[in-house]
Design a protein around this motif. Structure first.
Motif, PDB file in Angstrom:
ATOM      1  N   PHE A 505      53.271  74.033  29.287  1.00 39.37           N
ATOM      2  CA  PHE A 505      53.009  72.658  29.696  1.00 39.37           C
ATOM      3  C   PHE A 505      54.244  71.801  29.441  1.00 39.37           C
ATOM      4  O   PHE A 505      54.991  72.028  28.466  1.00 39.37           O
ATOM      5  CB  PHE A 505      51.843  72.073  28.908  1.00 39.37           C
ATOM      6  N   ALA A 506      54.454  70.815  30.312  1.00 40.98           N
ATOM      7  CA  ALA A 506      55.533  69.858  30.084  1.00 40.98           C
ATOM      8  C   ALA A 506      55.302  69.156  28.755  1.00 40.98           C
ATOM      9  O   ALA A 506      54.159  68.828  28.399  1.00 40.98           O
ATOM     10  CB  ALA A 506      55.593  68.834  31.221  1.00 40.98           C
ATOM     11  N   VAL A 507      56.372  68.953  28.016  1.00 44.66           N
ATOM     12  CA  VAL A 507      56.249  68.325  26.686  1.00 44.66           C
ATOM     13  C   VAL A 507      55.880  66.853  26.861  1.00 44.66           C
ATOM     14  O   VAL A 507      56.601  66.088  27.497  1.00 44.66           O
ATOM     15  CB  VAL A 507      57.555  68.451  25.889  1.00 44.66           C
ATOM     16  N   ILE A 508      54.739  66.500  26.303  1.00 40.19           N
ATOM     17  CA  ILE A 508      54.254  65.120  26.338  1.00 40.19           C
ATOM     18  C   ILE A 508      54.091  64.637  24.911  1.00 40.19           C
ATOM     19  O   ILE A 508      53.571  65.356  24.056  1.00 40.19           O
ATOM     20  CB  ILE A 508      52.913  65.027  27.089  1.00 40.19           C
ATOM     21  N   GLN A 509      54.565  63.411  24.656  1.00 35.43           N
ATOM     22  CA  GLN A 509      54.394  62.816  23.335  1.00 35.43           C
ATOM     23  C   GLN A 509      53.082  62.036  23.331  1.00 35.43           C
ATOM     24  O   GLN A 509      52.980  60.992  23.979  1.00 35.43           O
ATOM     25  CB  GLN A 509      55.561  61.889  23.000  1.00 35.43           C
ATOM     26  N   PRO A 510      52.048  62.553  22.669  1.00 35.42           N
ATOM     27  CA  PRO A 510      50.775  61.824  22.660  1.00 35.42           C
ATOM     28  C   PRO A 510      50.926  60.477  21.964  1.00 35.42           C
ATOM     29  O   PRO A 510      51.744  60.319  21.058  1.00 35.42           O
ATOM     30  CB  PRO A 510      49.849  62.751  21.863  1.00 35.42           C
ATOM     31  N   LYS A 511      50.130  59.511  22.410  1.00 28.85           N
ATOM     32  CA  LYS A 511      50.146  58.207  21.766  1.00 28.85           C
ATOM     33  C   LYS A 511      49.702  58.364  20.314  1.00 28.85           C
ATOM     34  O   LYS A 511      48.684  58.986  20.038  1.00 28.85           O
ATOM     35  CB  LYS A 511      49.211  57.238  22.488  1.00 28.85           C
ATOM     36  N   MET A 512      50.500  57.846  19.402  1.00 28.49           N
ATOM     37  CA  MET A 512      50.194  57.976  17.977  1.00 28.49           C
ATOM     38  C   MET A 512      49.945  56.600  17.354  1.00 28.49           C
ATOM     39  O   MET A 512      50.636  55.636  17.672  1.00 28.49           O
ATOM     40  CB  MET A 512      51.333  58.684  17.245  1.00 28.49           C
ATOM     41  N   PHE A 513      48.971  56.558  16.484  1.00 29.97           N
ATOM     42  CA  PHE A 513      48.653  55.329  15.751  1.00 29.97           C
ATOM     43  C   PHE A 513      49.493  55.270  14.475  1.00 29.97           C
ATOM     44  O   PHE A 513      49.625  56.267  13.770  1.00 29.97           O
ATOM     45  CB  PHE A 513      47.166  55.320  15.404  1.00 29.97           C
ATOM     46  N   SER A 514      50.045  54.097  14.210  1.00 27.99           N
ATOM     47  CA  SER A 514      50.803  53.908  12.971  1.00 27.99           C
ATOM     48  C   SER A 514      50.146  52.808  12.141  1.00 27.99           C
ATOM     49  O   SER A 514      49.941  51.693  12.626  1.00 27.99           O
ATOM     50  CB  SER A 514      52.256  53.528  13.276  1.00 27.99           C
ATOM     51  N   ASP A 567      40.146  48.501  15.388  1.00 23.49           N
ATOM     52  CA  ASP A 567      40.154  48.472  16.859  1.00 23.49           C
ATOM     53  C   ASP A 567      41.264  49.347  17.418  1.00 23.49           C
ATOM     54  O   ASP A 567      41.065  50.084  18.397  1.00 23.49           O
ATOM     55  CB  ASP A 567      40.323  47.033  17.362  1.00 23.49           C
ATOM     56  N   ASP A 568      42.455  49.251  16.818  1.00 23.59           N
ATOM     57  CA  ASP A 568      43.585  50.057  17.277  1.00 23.59           C
ATOM     58  C   ASP A 568      43.300  51.548  17.138  1.00 23.59           C
ATOM     59  O   ASP A 568      43.631  52.346  18.026  1.00 23.59           O
ATOM     60  CB  ASP A 568      44.844  49.699  16.479  1.00 23.59           C
ATOM     61  N   ILE A 569      42.704  51.931  16.022  1.00 24.30           N
ATOM     62  CA  ILE A 569      42.390  53.343  15.790  1.00 24.30           C
ATOM     63  C   ILE A 569      41.360  53.841  16.806  1.00 24.30           C
ATOM     64  O   ILE A 569      41.487  54.942  17.354  1.00 24.30           O
ATOM     65  CB  ILE A 569      41.898  53.546  14.345  1.00 24.30           C
ATOM     66  N   ASN A 570      40.353  53.029  17.075  1.00 26.65           N
ATOM     67  CA  ASN A 570      39.341  53.429  18.056  1.00 26.65           C
ATOM     68  C   ASN A 570      39.959  53.625  19.437  1.00 26.65           C
ATOM     69  O   ASN A 570      39.657  54.603  20.129  1.00 26.65           O
ATOM     70  CB  ASN A 570      38.216  52.393  18.116  1.00 26.65           C
ATOM     71  N   ASN A 571      40.825  52.683  19.835  1.00 26.75           N
ATOM     72  CA  ASN A 571      41.502  52.816  21.131  1.00 26.75           C
ATOM     73  C   ASN A 571      42.382  54.063  21.168  1.00 26.75           C
ATOM     74  O   ASN A 571      42.450  54.767  22.174  1.00 26.75           O
ATOM     75  CB  ASN A 571      42.349  51.574  21.415  1.00 26.75           C
ATOM     76  N   TRP A 572      43.054  54.312  20.063  1.00 30.32           N
ATOM     77  CA  TRP A 572      43.932  55.486  19.972  1.00 30.32           C
ATOM     78  C   TRP A 572      43.131  56.773  20.113  1.00 30.32           C
ATOM     79  O   TRP A 572      43.490  57.669  20.885  1.00 30.32           O
ATOM     80  CB  TRP A 572      44.666  55.448  18.633  1.00 30.32           C
ATOM     81  N   LEU A 573      42.031  56.880  19.379  1.00 28.10           N
ATOM     82  CA  LEU A 573      41.242  58.108  19.394  1.00 28.10           C
ATOM     83  C   LEU A 573      40.616  58.371  20.760  1.00 28.10           C
ATOM     84  O   LEU A 573      40.431  59.528  21.161  1.00 28.10           O
ATOM     85  CB  LEU A 573      40.153  58.036  18.317  1.00 28.10           C
ATOM     86  N   VAL A 574      40.305  57.299  21.479  1.00 30.41           N
ATOM     87  CA  VAL A 574      39.706  57.459  22.811  1.00 30.41           C
ATOM     88  C   VAL A 574      40.738  57.966  23.821  1.00 30.41           C
ATOM     89  O   VAL A 574      40.416  58.753  24.714  1.00 30.41           O
ATOM     90  CB  VAL A 574      39.102  56.113  23.284  1.00 30.41           C
ATOM     91  N   THR A 575      41.998  57.540  23.668  1.00 35.97           N
ATOM     92  CA  THR A 575      43.001  57.807  24.706  1.00 35.97           C
ATOM     93  C   THR A 575      44.023  58.885  24.349  1.00 35.97           C
ATOM     94  O   THR A 575      44.752  59.333  25.222  1.00 35.97           O
ATOM     95  CB  THR A 575      43.777  56.511  25.024  1.00 35.97           C
ATOM     96  N   THR A 576      44.081  59.327  23.096  1.00 30.93           N
ATOM     97  CA  THR A 576      45.214  60.156  22.673  1.00 30.93           C
ATOM     98  C   THR A 576      45.274  61.517  23.359  1.00 30.93           C
ATOM     99  O   THR A 576      46.353  62.080  23.539  1.00 30.93           O
ATOM    100  CB  THR A 576      45.201  60.322  21.137  1.00 30.93           C
TER     101      THR A 576
END
Length: 659
Positions: A505-514, A567-576
């Protein structure tokens, strides 16, 4: 160096932001057309666009009374009216914190005033803003100078109350007036607690908000100003008087309310040494006057512990007069242009970088992932083309062997897809642990228990101990969030890495929560709380009132930090996992098409050339779409409107019409 006018640069900034919005608005339909859209991605795009549309540039002016602060606001922003827009006369003018902006939702001009009695409520100003019944509303008739002056003059109003009333409101303490042998019968206090002025000025319509704060007493008795409003400003102008120098009350404002802003951010803080015209002595040579001003500039910088370049000697009154009368020589001598130029470059540069970072971390990453998915499609299309071209003239046995090999690969791939679903469930369990660490009900229990302990504490030492314990417990919760988020990040990386390593698979950087920014915000809040509690003004006020106001502002902000992190964590977990899900789907479809091609070619060699042409068309279209994405990414990363010639400091560019 050429001086850049703030008004012109803000206009350029608005045009640049409009270009960013147009680019993002193209991306949503592109995802739909290319089968890469999900409700979550469209929600993120909409959220980012709303953020940009409602984005504001906030500049706060802080000074003790009679430093010429309101005159400075008139001179920088409203001189095009040909008169003073805001009341500015000798002595006290602004008596309560005032926000000047344009209400883009209501599209109307008005003055709204919050009665001083609302200080008795256990409610923050930010919450009271939503309750229109709490405010006194005056329409602004912009065509009537007299009506505007009367309405704006309300901000200056005071009232006489008894000592008991003033003490109850937290606006009087005998300890603040040690020279008085006995308290007076009546105390003069501001009539209003907060003012909102909506005015249809060009700069305000472009998103500028001005925060005007009226001296030490307001800063000391309204913790929300110190804890919330000032830290959220992109720039703070601390105004001193050249005729008074740095007074004791000036230094108290600096030490207890402004210095923390400087330590939190290295840019965006300016010291304005106003009223330098009081040093213009007709009996002295211009060089002697300049030397006197430079000496006072250096002494001010030394006292405050800042560089001399951060201190701007000006005359706001002469600058305003010069602008109104179009006297370029007086305007240059007033020093106002140097301050405006710094605002245009430094402050707008900060704001632009914030937007670039925010958009880059969200939409920019989504674009990068879309490009990676497309690149993967290009690679697969090329691989299939080469495979089909090599089949020309090959025997049926070769085709059958290739079909068998493809079926085996497909079987292994489907097994890995099943394991992906297992990993997904494991991620869900890890996500539940992370959400539990940020549970607001748990935080509220800590808050309520601490509040009861503070209420029962009758000593300053006891109050500080409770606050210390509160922060230690909140910090422990945040530490748990850090640990859980890191475990979640590792799991997500391992899921992506499996498909990248085993299926190319092409290398994709998943969205990460900080969690870092929330930890830093919590620490800065703690520092501001310590400063507020140790302030001489608050220490001398009635303890019950100070605790109530301080605790409300502090707890509200801490809870808000946890709420936003949740809220940020919830959005991250839904889309990561979204980019990987798309890749898994596309790879499955690609393998099915590949197997179907081989089956049809085995049945009829006439199909081969048709499939080659079809794949060539797909390859060409994917390459075209990839170019389109690259253009979007380049426009998102472009800072040319504020930095046309790629110099260290932004430069103004010719005006462009924003559609």
């Amino acid at each position: 160096m050429e001086k850049i006018r703030f008004q012109q640069q803000l206009q350029a900034y608005g045009q640049w932001k409009a270009n960013i919005l147009r680019t993002i608005s193209e991306y949503g339909p592109w995802l739909e057309q290319n089968g890469m859209s999900t409700p979550e991605t469209q929600a993120r795009i909409t959220q980012t666009m709303e953020m940009l549309k409602h984005d504001r540039l906030t500049i706060a002016f802080v000074a003790e009374f009679s430093r010429g602060k309101t005159e400075l606001i008139n001179a920088i922003f409203f001189a095009d009216h040909g008169r003073r827009l805001l009341p500015s006369s000798a002595g006290r003018t602004t008596m309560c914190p005032t926000e000047i902006f344009f209400d883009r939702e209501r599209e109307e001009a008005y003055v709204r005033l919050l009665p001083i009695e609302t200080r008795l409520q256990d409610t923050l100003i930010s919450d009271l803003r939503k309750d229109e019944k709490q405010w006194v509303h005056y329409p602004l008739e912009t065509e009537s100078v007299e009506q505007m002056e009367a309405s704006l003059g309300e901000v200056m109003q005071t009232k006489m109350v008894t000592v008991e009333e003033a003490t109850h409101l937290g606006l009087y303490s005998p300890a603040l007036h040690p020279h008085q042998k006995k308290p007076p019968k009546l105390i003069e206090i501001p009539k209003w607690r907060h003012a909102l002025i909506s005015y249809p000025h060009t700069l305000l319509k472009q998103g500028l908000t001005i925060l005007d704060t009226p001296g030490l007493n307001a800063l000391g008795s309204e913790p929300e100003l110190t804890l919330n409003m000032l830290p959220s400003a992109q720039a703070v102008l601390f105004v001193l008087g050249a005729d008074t120098g740095v007074t004791r009350s000036d230094m108290e404002i600096w030490q207890h309310h402004i210095k923390g802003f400087q330590s939190g951010r290295q840019r965006g803080l300016m010291v304005v040494l106003n009223k330098i015209d009081t040093l213009w002595d007709d009996l002295l040579e211009p060089e002697e006057i300049s030397a006197t001003i430079s000496r006072q500039q250096g002494e001010t910088a030394k006292m405050l512990g800042v560089s001399e370049s951060a201190v701007f000697p000006i005359s706001a009154q002469k600058g305003l007069v010069a602008k109104v009368r179009h006297e370029s020589e007086l305007l240059e001598r007033s020093g106002l242009l140097s301050l405006e130029s710094h605002l245009a470059t430094d402050v707008l540069g900060i704001k632009q970088q914030i937007i670039l970072d925010t958009v880059g971390a969200d939409i920019g990453q989504m674009l990068d992932n879309s490009r990676s998915v497309l690149s993967g499609k290009l690679t697969n299309a090329k691989k299939q083309l080469e495979e089909l071209e090599e089949l020309s003239g090959k025997s049926d046995d070769v085709i059958n062997n290739l079909m068998e090999k493809t079926r085996e690969e497909q079987s292994q791939y489907m097994h890995d897809v099943e394991s992906f679903q297992v990993s997904r469930q494991k991620l869900k369990g890890q996500a539940d642990n992370l959400r539990a660490a940020l549970d607001l009900d748990t935080l509220d229990n800590i808050i309520n228990r601490s509040r009861r302990e503070m209420t029962n504490s009758w000593t300053t030492h006891g109050m500080k101990t409770v606050m210390k314990n509160l922060f230690e417990e909140v910090r422990r919760n945040m530490h748990t969030v850090v640990s859980q988020s890191e475990q979640t990040r590792k799991l997500i990386r391992s899921i992506y890495r499996k498909f990248q390593n085993e299926h190319g698979f092409a290398v994709i950087q998943p969205k990460m929560f900080s969690i870092v920014k929330y930890r830093v915000e919590l620490e800065l809040l703690h520092q501001e709380a310590e400063v507020f509690r140790n302030s001489p003004v608050t220490a001398m006020m009635e303890q019950g009132f100070v605790v109530k106001r301080f605790y409300a502002a502090l707890v509200s902000r801490a809870r808000h930090i946890f709420h936003r992190a949740s809220d940020d964590i919830n959005n991250w977990l839904v889309t990561t996992l979204e980019p990987l899900v798309l890749q898994i789907r596309d790879h499955k479809e690609m393998m099915e098409k590949r197997l179907n091609n081989l089956q049809k070619i085995g049945q009829s060699r006439n199909t081969l050339q048709f499939r080659i042409v079809e794949l060539q068309d797909q390859y060409t279209e994917a390459a075209r779409q990839l170019t389109s994405l690259r253009n979007m990414a380049n426009r998102l990363n472009d800072s040319e409107l504020l930095n046309k010639e790629k110099r260290p400091r932004p430069r103004l560019v010719p005006k462009q019409n924003a559609s």
